[in-house]
Design an enzyme around this catalytic site. Structure first.
Site, PDB file in Angstrom:
ATOM      1  N   VAL A 173      29.029  44.020  -2.350  1.00  0.00           N
ATOM      2  CA  VAL A 173      29.242  43.501  -3.073  1.00  0.00           C
ATOM      3  C   VAL A 173      27.640  41.871  -3.121  1.00  0.00           C
ATOM      4  O   VAL A 173      27.378  41.763  -1.758  1.00  0.00           O
ATOM      5  CB  VAL A 173      29.878  42.255  -2.539  1.00  0.00           C
ATOM      6  CG1 VAL A 173      29.901  40.919  -3.540  1.00  0.00           C
ATOM      7  CG2 VAL A 173      31.301  42.967  -2.532  1.00  0.00           C
ATOM      8  N   CYS A 174      27.079  41.413  -4.621  1.00  0.00           N
ATOM      9  CA  CYS A 174      25.993  41.309  -4.177  1.00  0.00           C
ATOM     10  C   CYS A 174      26.019  39.877  -4.986  1.00  0.00           C
ATOM     11  O   CYS A 174      27.822  39.401  -5.114  1.00  0.00           O
ATOM     12  CB  CYS A 174      24.910  41.530  -4.310  1.00  0.00           C
ATOM     13  SG  CYS A 174      24.816  42.067  -5.833  1.00  0.00           S
ATOM     14  N   LYS A 175      25.219  38.745  -5.490  1.00  0.00           N
ATOM     15  CA  LYS A 175      25.588  38.167  -6.377  1.00  0.00           C
ATOM     16  C   LYS A 175      25.800  37.986  -7.599  1.00  0.00           C
ATOM     17  O   LYS A 175      26.711  38.074  -8.257  1.00  0.00           O
ATOM     18  CB  LYS A 175      25.366  36.911  -6.458  1.00  0.00           C
ATOM     19  CG  LYS A 175      25.050  35.683  -7.407  1.00  0.00           C
ATOM     20  CD  LYS A 175      23.489  34.282  -7.052  1.00  0.00           C
ATOM     21  CE  LYS A 175      24.624  33.494  -8.157  1.00  0.00           C
ATOM     22  NZ  LYS A 175      23.248  32.262  -7.711  1.00  0.00           N
TER      23      LYS A 175
END
Length: 138
Positions: free
Chosen positions: A96-98
């Protein structure tokens, strides 16, 4: 439409180069990219297969809100801290990232280290929030 066909007829080399370029980009992403999953698919992986969520955002962003039980390993430190994930090799990983842009690179790094099932969260945490899914906030 007739002008488009006439343009292609007059500029065959240019049109062929565009087709080859687009084909090469698609092929590159298919071979090197990991599978993307949406937030609902990620929830199913977490609940049914005990997937581990790896959040590659910076610590400050992580503390502002993250998925329950996720492990924070910032993208800049992923290669140094990858040993923390060795005990989870049998489990699927959801990266997960932004916005979902950096998670693909992190997923490639994890697959190169021997993890078999690595998925990136399409749309990142922004999409997770948009679907009103729960976050841990401090």
């Amino acid at each position: 439409m007739a002008q488009f066909i006439e343009f292609i007829g007059n500029h065959l080399v240019l049109a062929a180069m565009w087709v080859l370029t687009i084909g090469a980009i698609i092929l590159y992403h298919q071979r090197t990219g990991s599978s993307g999953v949406g937030p609902q698919q990620a929830v199913m992986l977490i609940n049914r297969k005990n997937a581990i969520v790896v959040d590659v955002r910076e610590r400050k962003e992580f503390e502002a809100g993250h998925i329950v039980d996720s492990i924070n390993i910032p993208m800049a430190k992923l290669k140094q801290r990858i040993s923390e994930l060795k005990k989870h090799r049998e489990k699927p990983l959801v990266v997960v990232c932004k916005l979902g842009q950096h998670s693909g690179e992190a997923a490639k790094t994890l697959m190169a280290e021997g993890h078999q099932e690595v998925f990136k969260l399409s749309g990142g945490l922004t999409e997770w929030k948009a679907q009103s899914l729960p976050l841990v906030q401090k």
